[in-house]
Design a protein around this motif. Structure first.
Motif, short mmCIF file in Angstrom:
data_model
loop_
_atom_site.label_atom_id
_atom_site.label_comp_id
_atom_site.label_asym_id
_atom_site.label_seq_id
_atom_site.Cartn_x
_atom_site.Cartn_y
_atom_site.Cartn_z
N VAL A 52 -2.62 -6.40 -2.28
CA VAL A 52 -2.20 -6.42 -0.87
C VAL A 52 -0.71 -6.11 -0.78
CG1 VAL A 52 -1.86 -7.92 1.15
CG2 VAL A 52 -4.03 -7.96 -0.09
N LEU A 53 0.09 -6.71 -1.67
CA LEU A 53 1.53 -6.43 -1.68
C LEU A 53 1.80 -4.96 -2.00
CD1 LEU A 53 4.50 -7.23 -1.55
CD2 LEU A 53 4.33 -7.90 -3.97
N ALA A 54 1.10 -4.41 -2.97
CA ALA A 54 1.29 -3.00 -3.34
C ALA A 54 0.96 -2.09 -2.16
CB ALA A 54 0.43 -2.65 -4.55
N ASN A 55 -0.16 -2.36 -1.47
CA ASN A 55 -0.54 -1.56 -0.31
C ASN A 55 0.49 -1.67 0.81
OD1 ASN A 55 -2.91 -0.59 -1.46
ND2 ASN A 55 -4.12 -2.29 -0.70
N LEU A 56 0.94 -2.89 1.06
CA LEU A 56 1.96 -3.11 2.09
C LEU A 56 3.24 -2.35 1.75
CD1 LEU A 56 3.05 -4.69 4.60
CD2 LEU A 56 3.76 -6.45 2.97
N HIS A 57 3.64 -2.40 0.49
CA HIS A 57 4.87 -1.74 0.06
C HIS A 57 4.77 -0.22 0.25
CE1 HIS A 57 8.55 -1.01 -2.11
NE2 HIS A 57 7.91 -0.17 -2.90
N ASN A 99 14.60 -5.31 -8.01
CA ASN A 99 13.56 -4.65 -7.21
C ASN A 99 13.80 -4.89 -5.73
OD1 ASN A 99 11.71 -3.91 -9.52
ND2 ASN A 99 11.87 -6.11 -9.81
N VAL A 100 14.88 -4.32 -5.21
CA VAL A 100 15.29 -4.59 -3.83
C VAL A 100 14.23 -4.13 -2.83
CG1 VAL A 100 17.05 -4.12 -2.08
CG2 VAL A 100 17.71 -4.47 -4.46
N SER A 101 13.71 -2.93 -3.01
CA SER A 101 12.72 -2.39 -2.07
C SER A 101 11.44 -3.23 -2.08
CB SER A 101 12.41 -0.94 -2.43
OG SER A 101 11.47 -0.41 -1.54
N LEU A 102 10.96 -3.58 -3.28
CA LEU A 102 9.76 -4.40 -3.38
C LEU A 102 10.02 -5.81 -2.85
CD1 LEU A 102 6.80 -4.49 -4.22
CD2 LEU A 102 7.55 -5.13 -6.53
N GLU A 104 11.90 -6.55 -0.30
CA GLU A 104 11.77 -6.48 1.16
C GLU A 104 10.30 -6.54 1.56
OE1 GLU A 104 13.81 -2.93 2.33
OE2 GLU A 104 15.74 -3.67 1.61
N SER A 105 9.45 -5.82 0.84
CA SER A 105 8.01 -5.86 1.12
C SER A 105 7.44 -7.25 0.83
CB SER A 105 7.27 -4.82 0.27
OG SER A 105 7.71 -3.53 0.58
N LEU A 106 7.93 -7.88 -0.23
CA LEU A 106 7.47 -9.23 -0.58
C LEU A 106 7.82 -10.22 0.53
CD1 LEU A 106 6.30 -11.30 -2.58
CD2 LEU A 106 8.59 -11.47 -3.58
N ASP A 107 9.03 -10.11 1.08
CA ASP A 107 9.42 -11.02 2.16
C ASP A 107 8.53 -10.85 3.38
OD1 ASP A 107 11.42 -12.10 0.59
OD2 ASP A 107 12.98 -10.77 1.38
#
Length: 139
Positions: A52-57, A99-102, A104-107
């Motif tokens: 789900v996190l990978a798809n969101l990212h 992993n700044v970009s990831l 942001e997606s994680l947050d």
């Protein structure tokens, strides 16, 4: 495709067939099957959350600048580390600074979770067991 010889001939031609069998047919040892089922129960929620996190990212990257970073094993490992906690001396933790970009997606992902949902714990038992302790268990 009734016979084994016919399936082998078809496989050589590039036609691959699958023979369906049950879990209990492969894992006849009760203790081994219980261990496999326990591992599946531990890992499945982590894999679902990391996917789900990978798809969101990927969606977030496509919406913002259209550039998606390389989707390799390291990326998916980082997704797994990000959505789960691990303990033990060999446990790998997610590095937010790297992993700044990831991150942001994680947050965004974490904000969408139900309020009291806990982060799944990633099992690290086998990583922490020395080879000397493991060999007697396998023999």
């Amino acid at each position: 495709m009734g016979s084994r010889q016919a399936r082998r001939a078809a496989n050589k031609e590039g036609n691959v067939y699958t023979v369906k069998t049950g879990f209990n047919t492969i894992f006849t040892d009760q203790q081994l099957s219980a261990t496999v089922l326990q591992a599946v129960q531990l890992v499945s929620p982590i894999l679902i959350a990391s996917n789900v996190l990978a798809n969101l990212h990927v969606l977030r990257c496509l919406e913002t600048d259209g550039h998606v970073s390389k989707l390799d094993q390291t990326f998916f490992s980082n997704c797994t580390y990000a959505v789960s906690d691990a303990t033990g001396r060999c446990a790998v933790q997610f590095n937010r600074a790297k992993n700044v970009s990831l991150t942001e997606s994680l947050d965004i992902y974490l904000q969408q979770l139900p309020q009291h949902q806990q982060t799944p714990e990633r099992p690290t038992y086998l990583k922490d067991v020395s080879l000397a302790k493991l060999v007697p268990l396998l023999s």
